[in-house]
Design a protein around this motif. Structure first.
Motif, PDB file in Angstrom:
ATOM      1  N   ALA A  53       0.832  -1.208   0.000  1.00  0.00           N
ATOM      2  CA  ALA A  53       0.000   0.000   0.000  1.00  0.00           C
ATOM      3  C   ALA A  53       0.865   1.257   0.000  1.00  0.00           C
ATOM      4  CB  ALA A  53      -0.931  -0.005   1.206  1.00  0.00           C
ATOM      5  N   ILE A  54       1.938   1.246   0.780  1.00  0.00           N
ATOM      6  CA  ILE A  54       2.834   2.407   0.821  1.00  0.00           C
ATOM      7  C   ILE A  54       3.512   2.609  -0.524  1.00  0.00           C
ATOM      8  CG2 ILE A  54       4.982   3.287   1.815  1.00  0.00           C
ATOM      9  CD1 ILE A  54       4.057   1.980   4.492  1.00  0.00           C
ATOM     10  N   ILE A  55       3.986   1.535  -1.122  1.00  0.00           N
ATOM     11  CA  ILE A  55       4.617   1.648  -2.448  1.00  0.00           C
ATOM     12  C   ILE A  55       3.595   2.158  -3.467  1.00  0.00           C
ATOM     13  CG2 ILE A  55       5.672   0.337  -4.341  1.00  0.00           C
ATOM     14  CD1 ILE A  55       6.940  -1.457  -2.132  1.00  0.00           C
ATOM     15  N   GLY A  56       2.361   1.648  -3.405  1.00  0.00           N
ATOM     16  CA  GLY A  56       1.306   2.113  -4.289  1.00  0.00           C
ATOM     17  C   GLY A  56       0.975   3.584  -4.081  1.00  0.00           C
ATOM     18  N   MET A  57       0.952   3.998  -2.815  1.00  0.00           N
ATOM     19  CA  MET A  57       0.703   5.415  -2.517  1.00  0.00           C
ATOM     20  C   MET A  57       1.743   6.296  -3.209  1.00  0.00           C
ATOM     21  SD  MET A  57      -0.188   5.427   1.566  1.00  0.00           S
ATOM     22  CE  MET A  57       0.165   7.175   1.712  1.00  0.00           C
ATOM     23  N   GLN A  58       3.000   5.914  -3.106  1.00  0.00           N
ATOM     24  CA  GLN A  58       4.072   6.724  -3.677  1.00  0.00           C
ATOM     25  C   GLN A  58       4.092   6.650  -5.203  1.00  0.00           C
ATOM     26  OE1 GLN A  58       5.782   8.835  -1.723  1.00  0.00           O
ATOM     27  NE2 GLN A  58       4.446   8.018  -0.133  1.00  0.00           N
ATOM     28  N   LEU A  59       3.969   5.449  -5.741  1.00  0.00           N
ATOM     29  CA  LEU A  59       4.047   5.282  -7.187  1.00  0.00           C
ATOM     30  C   LEU A  59       2.884   5.949  -7.911  1.00  0.00           C
ATOM     31  CD1 LEU A  59       5.701   3.893  -9.459  1.00  0.00           C
ATOM     32  CD2 LEU A  59       4.042   2.036  -9.309  1.00  0.00           C
ATOM     33  N   PHE A  60       1.677   5.792  -7.378  1.00  0.00           N
ATOM     34  CA  PHE A  60       0.491   6.368  -8.015  1.00  0.00           C
ATOM     35  C   PHE A  60       0.186   7.776  -7.515  1.00  0.00           C
ATOM     36  CE2 PHE A  60      -0.422   1.691  -7.962  1.00  0.00           C
ATOM     37  CZ  PHE A  60      -0.206   1.490  -9.314  1.00  0.00           C
ATOM     38  N   ARG A  61       0.976   8.269  -6.556  1.00  0.00           N
ATOM     39  CA  ARG A  61       0.748   9.572  -5.931  1.00  0.00           C
ATOM     40  C   ARG A  61      -0.706   9.668  -5.455  1.00  0.00           C
ATOM     41  NH1 ARG A  61       4.953  10.200  -8.926  1.00  0.00           N
ATOM     42  NH2 ARG A  61       6.430  11.902  -8.921  1.00  0.00           N
ATOM     43  N   HIS A  62      -1.080   8.675  -4.664  1.00  0.00           N
ATOM     44  CA  HIS A  62      -2.463   8.561  -4.213  1.00  0.00           C
ATOM     45  C   HIS A  62      -2.516   8.543  -2.691  1.00  0.00           C
ATOM     46  CE1 HIS A  62      -6.662   7.747  -4.545  1.00  0.00           C
ATOM     47  NE2 HIS A  62      -6.582   6.561  -3.944  1.00  0.00           N
ATOM     48  N   LYS A  63      -3.368   9.350  -2.122  1.00  0.00           N
ATOM     49  CA  LYS A  63      -3.577   9.461  -0.670  1.00  0.00           C
ATOM     50  C   LYS A  63      -2.355  10.048   0.039  1.00  0.00           C
ATOM     51  CE  LYS A  63      -7.641   7.355  -0.560  1.00  0.00           C
ATOM     52  NZ  LYS A  63      -8.868   8.056  -0.257  1.00  0.00           N
ATOM     53  N   THR A  64      -1.413  10.603  -0.702  1.00  0.00           N
ATOM     54  CA  THR A  64      -0.204  11.147  -0.077  1.00  0.00           C
ATOM     55  C   THR A  64      -0.469  12.478   0.624  1.00  0.00           C
ATOM     56  OG1 THR A  64       0.433  12.137  -2.195  1.00  0.00           O
ATOM     57  CG2 THR A  64       1.383   9.988  -1.651  1.00  0.00           C
ATOM     58  N   ALA A  65      -1.561  13.132   0.297  1.00  0.00           N
ATOM     59  CA  ALA A  65      -1.904  14.384   0.968  1.00  0.00           C
ATOM     60  C   ALA A  65      -2.772  14.150   2.205  1.00  0.00           C
ATOM     61  CB  ALA A  65      -2.615  15.331   0.004  1.00  0.00           C
ATOM     62  N   HIS A  66      -3.260  12.934   2.357  1.00  0.00           N
ATOM     63  CA  HIS A  66      -4.106  12.608   3.508  1.00  0.00           C
ATOM     64  C   HIS A  66      -3.221  12.311   4.712  1.00  0.00           C
ATOM     65  CE1 HIS A  66      -8.046  11.916   1.383  1.00  0.00           C
ATOM     66  NE2 HIS A  66      -7.205  12.015   0.379  1.00  0.00           N
ATOM     67  N   LEU A  67      -3.371  13.118   5.748  1.00  0.00           N
ATOM     68  CA  LEU A  67      -2.535  12.966   6.935  1.00  0.00           C
ATOM     69  C   LEU A  67      -2.690  11.589   7.563  1.00  0.00           C
ATOM     70  CD1 LEU A  67      -0.511  14.453   8.697  1.00  0.00           C
ATOM     71  CD2 LEU A  67      -2.415  15.292  10.074  1.00  0.00           C
ATOM     72  N   SER A  68      -3.909  11.057   7.563  1.00  0.00           N
ATOM     73  CA  SER A  68      -4.122   9.743   8.174  1.00  0.00           C
ATOM     74  C   SER A  68      -3.324   8.664   7.447  1.00  0.00           C
ATOM     75  CB  SER A  68      -5.609   9.384   8.185  1.00  0.00           C
ATOM     76  OG  SER A  68      -6.129   9.335   6.876  1.00  0.00           O
ATOM     77  N   PHE A  69      -3.235   8.740   6.134  1.00  0.00           N
ATOM     78  CA  PHE A  69      -2.466   7.750   5.383  1.00  0.00           C
ATOM     79  C   PHE A  69      -0.964   7.997   5.539  1.00  0.00           C
ATOM     80  CE2 PHE A  69      -6.517   6.913   3.517  1.00  0.00           C
ATOM     81  CZ  PHE A  69      -6.456   5.600   3.099  1.00  0.00           C
ATOM     82  N   LYS A  70      -0.556   9.260   5.561  1.00  0.00           N
ATOM     83  CA  LYS A  70       0.867   9.574   5.715  1.00  0.00           C
ATOM     84  C   LYS A  70       1.406   9.110   7.057  1.00  0.00           C
ATOM     85  CE  LYS A  70       2.206  13.740   4.604  1.00  0.00           C
ATOM     86  NZ  LYS A  70       2.258  15.177   4.291  1.00  0.00           N
ATOM     87  N   ILE A  71       0.556   9.116   8.071  1.00  0.00           N
ATOM     88  CA  ILE A  71       1.003   8.714   9.407  1.00  0.00           C
ATOM     89  C   ILE A  71       0.772   7.231   9.644  1.00  0.00           C
ATOM     90  CG2 ILE A  71       0.536   8.958  11.877  1.00  0.00           C
ATOM     91  CD1 ILE A  71      -0.044  11.935  11.299  1.00  0.00           C
ATOM     92  N   TRP A  72      -0.446   6.746   9.409  1.00  0.00           N
ATOM     93  CA  TRP A  72      -0.813   5.408   9.848  1.00  0.00           C
ATOM     94  C   TRP A  72      -0.263   4.282   8.987  1.00  0.00           C
ATOM     95  CZ3 TRP A  72      -1.720   4.595  14.573  1.00  0.00           C
ATOM     96  CH2 TRP A  72      -2.287   5.596  15.353  1.00  0.00           C
TER      97      TRP A  72
END
Length: 97
Positions: A53-72
């Motif tokens: 999920a973290i790799i997907g967040m970075q690669l797709f630039r998805h949910k990276t602005a959501h603080l809950s995803f950046k932290i949790w």
């Protein structure tokens, strides 16, 4: 096959799913289509797919602005690593009578 092989296979599969869900949700977000609930994304991370999920967040630039995803997401991954290390150091054995 031993149980370690199954465990490794499980983690590979669940991380592929976590990665794919991030990509699918990003594509749906761009098309204003039905989205994958955040609870589902976190659930897949909790059951072992946090790295994918973290790799997907970075690669797709998805949910990276959501603080809950950046932290949790990283917290979940660190907790999973900690549990894995602790189990490796002091493995649990179940003895049957």
């Amino acid at each position: 096959m031993n149980s370690l092989t199954y465990l490794i296979g499980y983690f590979i599969l669940v991380n592929i799913i976590g990665f794919a869900l991030m990509g699918i949700d990003k594509r749906r977000a761009r098309k204003n289509a039905f989205r994958i609930p955040e609870a589902t994304l976190f659930s897949v991370a909790i059951i072992g797919g946090s790295l994918g999920a973290i790799i997907g967040m970075q690669l797709f630039r998805h949910k990276t602005a959501h603080l809950s995803f950046k932290i949790w997401m990283p917290v979940i991954l660190l907790l999973q690593i900690l549990v894995g290390v602790l189990l490796f150091i002091a493995p649990i054995s179940i003895d049957f009578i």
